[in-house]
Design a protein around this motif. Structure first.
Motif, PDB file in Angstrom:
ATOM      1  N   SER A   1       3.698   8.719   2.892  1.00 23.72           N
ATOM      2  CA  SER A   1       2.238   8.509   2.532  1.00 23.72           C
ATOM      3  C   SER A   1       1.421   7.895   3.294  1.00 23.72           C
ATOM      4  O   SER A   1       0.120   8.060   3.578  1.00 23.72           O
TER       5      SER A   1
ATOM      6  N   SER B   1       2.305   2.601  -2.521  1.00 23.43           N
ATOM      7  CA  SER B   1       3.387   2.644  -3.497  1.00 23.43           C
ATOM      8  C   SER B   1       2.721   3.271  -4.893  1.00 23.43           C
ATOM      9  O   SER B   1       3.658   3.173  -5.948  1.00 23.43           O
ATOM     10  N   GLY B   2       1.616   3.731  -5.232  1.00 20.74           N
ATOM     11  CA  GLY B   2       1.072   3.862  -6.441  1.00 20.74           C
ATOM     12  C   GLY B   2       0.309   3.046  -7.071  1.00 20.74           C
ATOM     13  O   GLY B   2      -0.138   3.009  -8.423  1.00 20.74           O
TER      14      GLY B   2
ATOM     15  N   LYS C   1      -0.228  14.206  -2.914  1.00 25.26           N
ATOM     16  CA  LYS C   1       0.783  15.152  -3.422  1.00 25.26           C
ATOM     17  C   LYS C   1       1.181  14.093  -4.654  1.00 25.26           C
ATOM     18  O   LYS C   1       1.634  14.886  -5.762  1.00 25.26           O
TER      19      LYS C   1
ATOM     20  N   PRO D   1       0.569  -1.216   0.008  1.00 26.35           N
ATOM     21  CA  PRO D   1      -0.067   0.042   0.054  1.00 26.35           C
ATOM     22  C   PRO D   1       0.981   1.492  -0.079  1.00 26.35           C
ATOM     23  O   PRO D   1       1.884   1.301   0.470  1.00 26.35           O
TER      24      PRO D   1
ATOM     25  N   ARG E   1       7.881   1.473  -4.269  1.00 22.82           N
ATOM     26  CA  ARG E   1       8.134   2.814  -4.439  1.00 22.82           C
ATOM     27  C   ARG E   1       9.236   3.183  -3.210  1.00 22.82           C
ATOM     28  O   ARG E   1       9.513   2.306  -2.117  1.00 22.82           O
TER      29      ARG E   1
ATOM     30  N   TYR F   1       7.545   3.454  -8.724  1.00 21.91           N
ATOM     31  CA  TYR F   1       6.999   4.603  -8.889  1.00 21.91           C
ATOM     32  C   TYR F   1       7.534   5.969  -9.230  1.00 21.91           C
ATOM     33  O   TYR F   1       7.141   6.415 -10.525  1.00 21.91           O
TER      34      TYR F   1
ATOM     35  N   SER G   1      -3.612  11.060 -14.816  1.00 21.31           N
ATOM     36  CA  SER G   1      -2.889  11.746 -13.825  1.00 21.31           C
ATOM     37  C   SER G   1      -3.439  12.247 -12.469  1.00 21.31           C
ATOM     38  O   SER G   1      -4.790  12.284 -12.273  1.00 21.31           O
TER      39      SER G   1
ATOM     40  N   THR H   1      -2.942   2.749  -6.860  1.00 21.80           N
ATOM     41  CA  THR H   1      -4.206   3.521  -7.648  1.00 21.80           C
ATOM     42  C   THR H   1      -4.027   4.015  -9.087  1.00 21.80           C
ATOM     43  O   THR H   1      -4.704   3.741  -9.933  1.00 21.80           O
TER      44      THR H   1
END
Ligand code: A3P
Length: 323
Positions: A163, A68-69, A290, A66, A155, A223, A263, A71
């Motif tokens: 995060s 790490s990108g 972010k 979770p 990531r 990531y 994006s 989504t």
């Protein structure tokens, strides 16, 4: 709409109650299971997933720790795999990503399950696209054995902790961020390997080794690389999934359209991602913050950063994995 159920519910509950426990978020904490720390709340679902999920050769699985990108990768993979059905080039107001959160479209298989119930996946047509946070060695046997494909995203753990901390503060807000005294305590547990689906180094290494041994089965992404060259990596993802972009698609700007649609700026502004909750019960907006590389400099002292960097070096560099 009855889900297939099994008679192992009680056995699973007894098994879980016998396992070591640790502090986590979600109030319910962590349970050490098959050498990884699992959110206790999700463990029944993990075990049901392991026991009852049957992979198909055409399945594609998005795997990650979770924060790490996940989504982002889910939205990219969805757009690529289903682009014949859902055209991402026209200002397509009907594209599912404009009205559904990526986690609703690409379901995380172990979430939203209760003990004794197999995931009801009857609504998914081939090729199916799913997600998971379960470590590679604990994936259901049928995933490892079949020809289904796995795309893993990792990531820099320094940014992952930052995060995670913000996520925990938001989703566990009613519980004083899960009862943590502050970010230092949370960070300390992370460095000891005690966080959801961790230790993080084992999670990364499991998928890293699988990608080295079986490069056609497991694609290992970072990531940071995806941020630096999203279009280039999107083409790698498409090729890996067996649906490469044609010259015509490239000429028509399909790659760029997908990059734009997925994006952070675009997804974050969608009404669906500002409201509602995911299958795991988290607010949809908690998945978008972010999205920066190196945000950790705003949160960690030099000694904290040094500690985690040394752990990464010690655990990962021997295997050719660096950040
Ligand atoms: P930050 O908290 O550093 O901003 P996951 O999806 O695995 O839960 O990871 C969430 C992280 O990915 C958050 O990082 C979030 O902002 C970032 N993210 C979400 N959607 C993104 C996107 N479309 N592009 C880039 N980063 C994204």
């Amino acid at each position: 709409n009855s889900k297939p159920s099994y008679d192992d519910q009680q056995e699973i509950e007894e098994l879980i109650s016998s396992l070591p426990k640790g502090k986590g978020w979600h109030s319910s904490g962590l349970t050490l299971y098959q050498n990884f720390w699992c959110h206790s709340k999700f463990l029944p679902g993990v075990i049901s997933f392991q026991r009852h999920f049957l992979a198909r050769d055409s399945d594609v699985l998005i795997a990650s720790k979770p924060k790490s990108g996940t989504t982002w990768l889910k939205s990219l993979a969805f757009s690529v795999l289903y682009r014949a059905q859902f055209n991402p080039t026209e200002a397509n107001a009907n594209h599912p990503l404009l009205s559904s959160n990526p986690h609703a479209l690409v379901r995380t298989l172990e979430l939203g399950q209760s003990a004794g119930h197999a995931p009801d996946l009857s609504g998914f047509a081939d090729p199916r696209l799913f997600g998971t946070h379960v470590p590679y060695d604990s994936l259901p046997y049928s995933i490892r054995r079949s020809r289904c494909k796995v795309i893993y995203i990792c990531r820099n753990p320094l940014d992952v902790v930052v995060s995670l901390w913000h996520f925990v503060a938001q989703v566990d807000a009613g519980d004083r961020a899960g009862g943590w005294s502050g970010m230092e305590e949370y960070f300390d547990n992370f460095c000891k390997g005690m966080d959801g689906y961790g230790p993080f180094w084992d999670h990364l290494l499991g998928y890293w080794k699988a990608s080295q041994e079986r490069p056609k089965k497991v694609l290992f992404l970072k990531y940071e690389d995806l941020k630096e060259d999203t279009a280039g990596n999107l083409k790698r993802i498409a090729e890996f999934m067996g649906v490469p972009f044609s010259d015509e698609e490239e000429r028509n700007g399909v790659v760029e359209e997908i990059v734009k649609m997925c994006s952070l700026g675009s997804l974050k502004e969608l009404e669906v991602n500002k409201t509602g909750r995911s299958i795991a019960g988290f607010e949809n907006n908690s998945y978008f913050r972010k999205g920066e590389v190196g945000d950790w400099v705003n949160y960690f002292s030099l000694s904290m950063a040094e500690r985690l960097k040394n752990i990464m070096e010690e655990k990962l560099s021997h295997f050719g994995l660096t950040f």
